[in-house]
Design a protein around this motif. Structure first.
Motif, PDB file in Angstrom:
ATOM      1  N   MET A 154       0.828  -1.202   0.000  1.00 38.62           N
ATOM      2  CA  MET A 154       0.000   0.000   0.000  1.00 38.62           C
ATOM      3  C   MET A 154       0.865   1.256   0.000  1.00 38.62           C
ATOM      4  SD  MET A 154      -2.916  -1.197  -0.385  1.00 38.62           S
ATOM      5  CE  MET A 154      -3.760   0.390  -0.379  1.00 38.62           C
ATOM      6  N   LEU A 155       1.948   1.248   0.768  1.00 41.56           N
ATOM      7  CA  LEU A 155       2.876   2.374   0.725  1.00 41.56           C
ATOM      8  C   LEU A 155       3.413   2.565  -0.693  1.00 41.56           C
ATOM      9  CD1 LEU A 155       5.153   2.253   3.922  1.00 41.56           C
ATOM     10  CD2 LEU A 155       3.603   4.101   3.228  1.00 41.56           C
ATOM     11  N   GLY A 156       3.704   1.443  -1.359  1.00 44.80           N
ATOM     12  CA  GLY A 156       4.189   1.520  -2.735  1.00 44.80           C
ATOM     13  C   GLY A 156       3.165   2.120  -3.672  1.00 44.80           C
ATOM     14  N   LEU A 157       1.897   1.739  -3.518  1.00 44.43           N
ATOM     15  CA  LEU A 157       0.847   2.297  -4.362  1.00 44.43           C
ATOM     16  C   LEU A 157       0.681   3.800  -4.127  1.00 44.43           C
ATOM     17  CD1 LEU A 157      -1.875  -0.501  -4.083  1.00 44.43           C
ATOM     18  CD2 LEU A 157      -0.400  -0.013  -6.051  1.00 44.43           C
ATOM     19  N   TRP A 158       0.844   4.218  -2.881  1.00 48.27           N
ATOM     20  CA  TRP A 158       0.703   5.637  -2.547  1.00 48.27           C
ATOM     21  C   TRP A 158       1.998   6.416  -2.731  1.00 48.27           C
ATOM     22  CZ3 TRP A 158      -1.307   4.011   2.924  1.00 48.27           C
ATOM     23  CH2 TRP A 158      -2.588   3.455   2.819  1.00 48.27           C
TER      24      TRP A 158
END
Length: 340
Positions: A284-288
C-alpha cells in the motif's frame, strides 16, 4: 508501472496470473521501502546516514530495472509507454503544484512562479541550480531526472539494435555520468546539489540498473552475482556506503552499483525480506508512493526550517497524499488510459 509479467508466455494462465500478482506486489513493496526511507529520513532523521538520499537512490535503481523490462524486454510500444507515463505522473503533479502554491501563499516557503513553471516542465533540476528554486519544490529535481531518463532510454530502444549493444551503451553512459559527478564534486569543488541534481550525473543510477536488468534477462549475469546471499550482502554494503562519513562521490561510484545489483537480483531472496516487501502495508505504501513523494516536501520544510513537531506534519502528508491518490492520481490515470 507495468501490468505485463515476464513469465506470462511460459506458464499456464492461472500460474502466470499468480506470478504476476506476486511480482507486482514485490515491486510495489520496493517502492514502499523507498518512500518509507524518504519519510523517515526527512521527518525522523537518523544520525550518521541520510535515509532520504538512500530512499531516492532506491527509487532510481528500481526505475531503471522497470524501464529495462518495459522498453527492452517487453518492447512496450513507445506511444503507449509515454501516454502511460504522462497519465501516471502529470495530473497529480499539476494539482500538487497549484494546490501547494495557493496553500503556501504568504508563508515562509511561498512559491516562486518561475520555479513552479520549471517543475511542471521537468527542468527544475537544472533551473534549481542555475536560475530559481522554491524549497517546497526542491524534491522535483529527482522527478525531472526520471522523466529525462524515460526519453533517453526510449531513444536508445529505437536507435540501438541488439541487447548486447544496448547494455554496452548503458554501461558506458553510466560510467561517464559517474565520472562526471566525481569530477564535479572533487575536482571542480561543486556542492552536492550542483553536482548530483544534474541528469548528466545522476542518470547513472537508472541506466546502470537497466543494464543489470538486461544482463540478468539474457542469462549473462554470473550465477555468483545472482546468489541471494551475495545480493543481500550487496544491499547491506550499499547502505553502509551511504553513511555520512563516506565521501559523497563514493556513494555513487560504489554504493549505487551495489543497490542496482540488489534490486535486480533479490526477487527470489525468500524469507523475511520477500515477506516484508510483499506485505500489505509495504504494498500500500508503494501504491501511494508517488503522491507521498509529492506531498512530503512542503511539510518537511516546515519541520526542517521551523522546527515544527514532525508527527502532525507527517499525518498531514498522509492526509494530502491519500486525497491525491484516490481523488486525482488513480482516477485520472484510469480515465486517461481508457480514453486517450
Amino acid at each position: 508501472m507495468t501490468d505485463i509479467s515476464a513469465t506470462a508466455g511460459v506458464l499456464p494462465r492461472a500460474a502466470a496470473d499468480r506470478a504476476a500478482r506476486t511480482r507486482l506486489a514485490y515491486l510495489d513493496g520496493w517502492r514502499g521501502l523507498s518512500i518509507a526511507l524518504v519519510l523517515i529520513g526527512h521527518f525522523f532523521p537518523v544520525p550518521g546516514i541520510n535515509l532520504g538520499v538512500l530512499g531516492v537512490e532506491f527509487f532510481f535503481v528500481l526505475s531503471g530495472r522497470l524501464m529495462g523490462e518495459i522498453l527492452f524486454i517487453e518492447r512496450f510500444p513507445l506511444k503507449k509507454f509515454f501516454k502511460r507515463r504522462f497519465s501516471r505522473i502529470y495530473p497529480a503533479l499539476l494539482v500538487f503544484v497549484f494546490a501547494a502554491m495557493i496553500g503556501l501563499a504568504g508563508t515562509f516557503i511561498a512559491f516562486k512562479w518561475k520555479a513552479a513553471l520549471t517543475a511542471l516542465t521537468f527542468t527544475y533540476n537544472y533551473a534549481g541550480i542555475f536560475v530559481n528554486r522554491a524549497g517546497a519544490l526542491d524534491h522535483i529535481w529527482s522527478l525531472a531526472i526520471e522523466e529525462h531518463s524515460y526519453v533517453i532510454l526510449a531513444l536508445i530502444s529505437v536507435v540501438v539494435s541488439g541487447r548486447a549493444n544496448v547494455v554496452r551503451l548503458l554501461v558506458a553512459l553510466s560510467l561517464l555520468a559517474m565520472a562526471n559527478g566525481a569530477i564535479s564534486y572533487w575536482v571542480l569543488g561543486m556542492d552536492y546539489e550542483t553536482s548530483y541534481w544534474r541528469t548528466d550525473v545522476h542518470i547513472a543510477s537508472i541506466l546502470l540498473s537497466a543494464a543489470i536488468c538486461l544482463l540478468k534477462a539474457d542469462g549473462r549475469l554470473s550465477a555468483f552475482l545472482r546468489n541471494r546471499h551475495v545480493a543481500l550482502a550487496a544491499a547491506a554494503g550499499a547502505v553502509l556506503l551511504f553513511l555520512d562519513p563516506v565521501p559523497t562521490p563514493v556513494h555513487y561510484l560504489l554504493g549505487v552499483p551495489l543497490l542496482a545489483l540488489a534490486v535486480n537480483t533479490l526477487d527470489h531472496a525468500g524469507g523475511y525480506l520477500t515477506g516484508l516487501l510483499s506485505s500489505r502495508p509495504m504494498v500500500m505504501l508503494g501504491l501511494w508512493s508517488y503522491s507521498l513523494y509529492l506531498w512530503q516536501q512542503p511539510f518537511y520544510k516546515f519541520v526542517y526550517d521551523r522546527d515544527v513537531t514532525p508527527i502532525p506534519m507527517l499525518a498531514a502528508v498522509f492526509a494530502c497524499a491519500l486525497a491525491s491518490y484516490y481523488i486525482v492520481e488513480k482516477p485520472a490515470r484510469g480515465w486517461l488510459n481508457r480514453n486517450w
